[in-house]
Each structure stands twice: as C-alpha cells, then as structure tokens.
Design a protein around this motif. Structure first.
Motif, PDB file in Angstrom:
ATOM      1  N   UNK A  20       0.840  -1.205   0.000  1.00  0.00           N
ATOM      2  CA  UNK A  20       0.000   0.000   0.000  1.00  0.00           C
ATOM      3  C   UNK A  20       0.874   1.253   0.000  1.00  0.00           C
ATOM      4  N   UNK A  21       1.968   1.226   0.747  1.00  0.00           N
ATOM      5  CA  UNK A  21       2.897   2.356   0.757  1.00  0.00           C
ATOM      6  C   UNK A  21       3.528   2.548  -0.625  1.00  0.00           C
ATOM      7  N   UNK A  22       3.907   1.447  -1.265  1.00  0.00           N
ATOM      8  CA  UNK A  22       4.459   1.517  -2.624  1.00  0.00           C
ATOM      9  C   UNK A  22       3.426   2.108  -3.568  1.00  0.00           C
ATOM     10  N   UNK A  23       2.173   1.677  -3.430  1.00  0.00           N
ATOM     11  CA  UNK A  23       1.106   2.184  -4.287  1.00  0.00           C
ATOM     12  C   UNK A  23       0.894   3.683  -4.072  1.00  0.00           C
ATOM     13  N   UNK A  24       0.967   4.136  -2.831  1.00  0.00           N
ATOM     14  CA  UNK A  24       0.783   5.562  -2.569  1.00  0.00           C
ATOM     15  C   UNK A  24       1.932   6.390  -3.138  1.00  0.00           C
ATOM     16  N   UNK A  25       3.135   5.829  -3.133  1.00  0.00           N
ATOM     17  CA  UNK A  25       4.286   6.559  -3.664  1.00  0.00           C
ATOM     18  C   UNK A  25       4.273   6.579  -5.185  1.00  0.00           C
ATOM     19  N   UNK A  26       4.014   5.413  -5.797  1.00  0.00           N
ATOM     20  CA  UNK A  26       4.103   5.295  -7.251  1.00  0.00           C
ATOM     21  C   UNK A  26       2.791   5.528  -7.978  1.00  0.00           C
ATOM     22  N   UNK A  27       1.675   5.485  -7.269  1.00  0.00           N
ATOM     23  CA  UNK A  27       0.379   5.542  -7.938  1.00  0.00           C
ATOM     24  C   UNK A  27       0.059   4.169  -8.513  1.00  0.00           C
ATOM     25  N   UNK A  28      -0.551   4.135  -9.659  1.00  0.00           N
ATOM     26  CA  UNK A  28      -0.880   2.856 -10.296  1.00  0.00           C
ATOM     27  C   UNK A  28       0.380   2.231 -10.894  1.00  0.00           C
ATOM     28  N   UNK A  29       0.566   0.948 -10.642  1.00  0.00           N
ATOM     29  CA  UNK A  29       1.727   0.234 -11.169  1.00  0.00           C
ATOM     30  C   UNK A  29       1.255  -0.553 -12.389  1.00  0.00           C
ATOM     31  N   UNK A  30       1.263   0.093 -13.545  1.00  0.00           N
ATOM     32  CA  UNK A  30       0.800  -0.555 -14.759  1.00  0.00           C
ATOM     33  C   UNK A  30       1.917  -0.917 -15.714  1.00  0.00           C
ATOM     34  N   UNK A  31       3.100  -0.399 -15.467  1.00  0.00           N
ATOM     35  CA  UNK A  31       4.234  -0.629 -16.344  1.00  0.00           C
ATOM     36  C   UNK A  31       4.959  -1.907 -15.928  1.00  0.00           C
ATOM     37  N   UNK A  32       5.132  -2.883 -16.840  1.00  0.00           N
ATOM     38  CA  UNK A  32       5.830  -4.119 -16.478  1.00  0.00           C
ATOM     39  C   UNK A  32       7.277  -3.884 -16.036  1.00  0.00           C
ATOM     40  N   UNK A  33       7.916  -2.843 -16.539  1.00  0.00           N
ATOM     41  CA  UNK A  33       9.291  -2.555 -16.132  1.00  0.00           C
ATOM     42  C   UNK A  33       9.361  -2.114 -14.669  1.00  0.00           C
ATOM     43  N   UNK A  34       8.356  -1.377 -14.224  1.00  0.00           N
ATOM     44  CA  UNK A  34       8.306  -0.968 -12.816  1.00  0.00           C
ATOM     45  C   UNK A  34       8.109  -2.201 -11.938  1.00  0.00           C
ATOM     46  N   UNK A  35       7.218  -3.103 -12.360  1.00  0.00           N
ATOM     47  CA  UNK A  35       7.004  -4.340 -11.612  1.00  0.00           C
ATOM     48  C   UNK A  35       8.295  -5.150 -11.544  1.00  0.00           C
ATOM     49  N   UNK A  36       9.001  -5.278 -12.670  1.00  0.00           N
ATOM     50  CA  UNK A  36      10.256  -6.035 -12.694  1.00  0.00           C
ATOM     51  C   UNK A  36      11.285  -5.404 -11.758  1.00  0.00           C
ATOM     52  N   UNK A  37      11.360  -4.080 -11.743  1.00  0.00           N
ATOM     53  CA  UNK A  37      12.287  -3.396 -10.851  1.00  0.00           C
ATOM     54  C   UNK A  37      11.933  -3.651  -9.383  1.00  0.00           C
ATOM     55  N   UNK A  38      10.653  -3.535  -9.046  1.00  0.00           N
ATOM     56  CA  UNK A  38      10.224  -3.751  -7.662  1.00  0.00           C
ATOM     57  C   UNK A  38      10.471  -5.186  -7.209  1.00  0.00           C
ATOM     58  N   UNK A  39      10.173  -6.150  -8.073  1.00  0.00           N
ATOM     59  CA  UNK A  39      10.410  -7.553  -7.720  1.00  0.00           C
ATOM     60  C   UNK A  39      11.909  -7.813  -7.592  1.00  0.00           C
TER      61      UNK A  39
END
Length: 141
Positions: A20-39
């Motif tokens: 939830x904190x990540x979501x509040x900082x980044x907003x919507x996580x729709x980009x696969x590259x952002x997901x890959x970076x976070x994972x």
C-alpha cells in the motif's frame, strides 16, 4: 512481498501495508518494467537479509542466552511502547494497551489465542467485502 507486488500489478489492489505504501508513492503500477524493478529489489533485499542472517545469526543466538530473560522481555516491551508512542501518540498507546489486555484474556479463560484473530479478521472482512457502508448503517441505526 513479491506476491503482493504482483497482485498490485495484476488487479490494482494492495494486499498488505508495505505494498500500500508503494502504491501511494508510485500511484498505479501498470508498467511491467516498474514491476520487474520492484520484484528485483525485493529479491535482492531478501538475499542480503538471508546472507546477513547466516553471517550474524549464530553469534547472536549464542550471546542472547547470556542476557536474563526478564531483562530482555522488559527491554522489548519498553522498545515497542516507545516506538508506538513515537509513531502513533496516545491513541497508539491506547490501542496497544487494549490489544495487550485482549491477548491476556485467552489463557485466563482456557482458550487458544488464535481466537483473538476474530477481532482483526471480522472487521477486515467486512471492510474489504465492499459492504462496509451497509454494515455501518446496520450497526449505527
């Protein structure tokens, strides 16, 4: 954490506080590259944590027995109380005290502490079911 990030990406809902904190900082996580970076960051942090645990864990486990249990318990209680007071103020201390007393009830009445999870799960399920407004109207009249 990884499953929480994937759920955030797939369905757009955070399933725990850190996500939830990540979501509040980044907003919507729709980009696969952002997901890959976070994972990738979560996996790297997990690896570093595992390495540090193996490196420091044995020495800590050996030396922790040298501290009297009563003193260790009091130090943990003081540290938790201090952090709750620092982060949440008197309201957090009130919640901490009430949850402590709720946790002391099961041994007194002869049941397991797992039944206390109802205090958390029932309101959580009501809120996330989508019917929380209906439940509130029902309870408040």
């Amino acid at each position: 954490m990884i499953f929480g990030l994937v759920a955030l990406y797939a369905i757009g809902k955070a399933r725990n506080g850190a996500v939830k904190a990540v979501q509040q900082i980044l907003g919507e996580v729709g980009d696969p590259q952002v997901l890959a970076l976070l994972v990738s960051v979560a996996v790297a942090c997990g690896g570093i944590g595992a390495f540090l645990t193996m490196l420091l864990g044995r020495g800590f486990a050996t030396n922790i027995t040298k501290i009297p249990y009563d003193l260790l318990s009091r130090m943990v209680i003081a540290a938790v109380s201090f952090l709750v007071a620092l982060e949440c103020g008197w309201v957090g201390l009130l919640i901490l005290a009430s949850s402590t007393f709720i946790g002391l009830i099961p041994p007194l009445v002869g049941v397991k502490r797992v039944h206390c999870m109802g205090f958390l799960m029932v309101p959580t399920l009501m809120y996330f079911s989508g019917y929380h407004q209906w439940f509130l109207r029902l309870l408040l009249g």
